[in-house]
Design a protein around this motif. Structure first.
Motif, PDB file in Angstrom:
ATOM      1  N   ASN A  67       0.827  -1.209   0.000  1.00 37.17           N
ATOM      2  CA  ASN A  67       0.000   0.000   0.000  1.00 37.17           C
ATOM      3  C   ASN A  67       0.864   1.263   0.000  1.00 37.17           C
ATOM      4  OD1 ASN A  67       0.542   0.924   2.742  1.00 37.17           O
ATOM      5  ND2 ASN A  67      -0.639  -0.832   3.426  1.00 37.17           N
ATOM      6  N   PRO A  68       0.259   2.405  -0.316  1.00 35.23           N
ATOM      7  CA  PRO A  68       1.017   3.670  -0.396  1.00 35.23           C
ATOM      8  C   PRO A  68       1.756   4.045   0.888  1.00 35.23           C
ATOM      9  CG  PRO A  68      -1.085   3.918  -1.495  1.00 35.23           C
ATOM     10  CD  PRO A  68      -1.117   2.577  -0.797  1.00 35.23           C
ATOM     11  N   GLN A 101       4.884   2.032   0.893  1.00 30.70           N
ATOM     12  CA  GLN A 101       5.768   2.560  -0.146  1.00 30.70           C
ATOM     13  C   GLN A 101       6.493   3.803   0.350  1.00 30.70           C
ATOM     14  OE1 GLN A 101       3.651   3.176  -3.810  1.00 30.70           O
ATOM     15  NE2 GLN A 101       2.998   1.046  -3.946  1.00 30.70           N
ATOM     16  N   SER A 102       5.762   4.697   0.985  1.00 28.35           N
ATOM     17  CA  SER A 102       6.362   5.944   1.497  1.00 28.35           C
ATOM     18  C   SER A 102       7.430   5.648   2.538  1.00 28.35           C
ATOM     19  CB  SER A 102       5.287   6.843   2.100  1.00 28.35           C
ATOM     20  OG  SER A 102       4.412   7.282   1.098  1.00 28.35           O
TER      21      SER A 102
END
Length: 112
Positions: free
Chosen positions: A18-19, A22-23
């Motif tokens: 999920n984002p 990723q971050s």
């Protein structure tokens, strides 16, 4: 544990992360950028070299990393630069292994 020190997961059917994940991973590989390829997200970075021979050697070294991982990144060697694009064609998204391989690629880079 740093991304570059992690082992790759063996789960070839892993879903895209999920984002938020990723971050968190991008903090360790800030020179990499997200790119889109046929609606699938990838990681891309351009590495520069003072000599063509160094660019070729880096290409071969990243190729060995990819073969050991059973991955097929895009590797573009052009005179004094090499562009690497990591990303799975499966699941149309980035997986943890893509970030691990990007970090391992950074560790291999020795600018000249």
């Amino acid at each position: 544990m740093l991304l570059a020190d992690r082992d790759l997961t063996n789960d070839s059917d892993a879903l895209a992360i999920n984002p938020a994940e990723q971050s968190a991973f991008m903090v360790e590989i800030p020179a990499w950028r997200f790119v889109s390829d046929n609606d699938a997200q990838r990681l891309q970075r351009r590495f520069t070299f003072a000599h063509y021979a160094a660019a070729l050697a880096f290409t071969a070294t990243v190729g060995e990393l990819a073969m050991a991982a059973n991955y097929n990144p895009v590797i573009i060697t052009a005179s004094l630069s090499v562009t690497i694009i990591w990303g799975s064609r499966r699941n149309n998204g980035l997986r943890e292994n893509d970030f691990i391989l990007a970090a391992k690629t950074d560790r291999l880079y020795r600018p000249t």
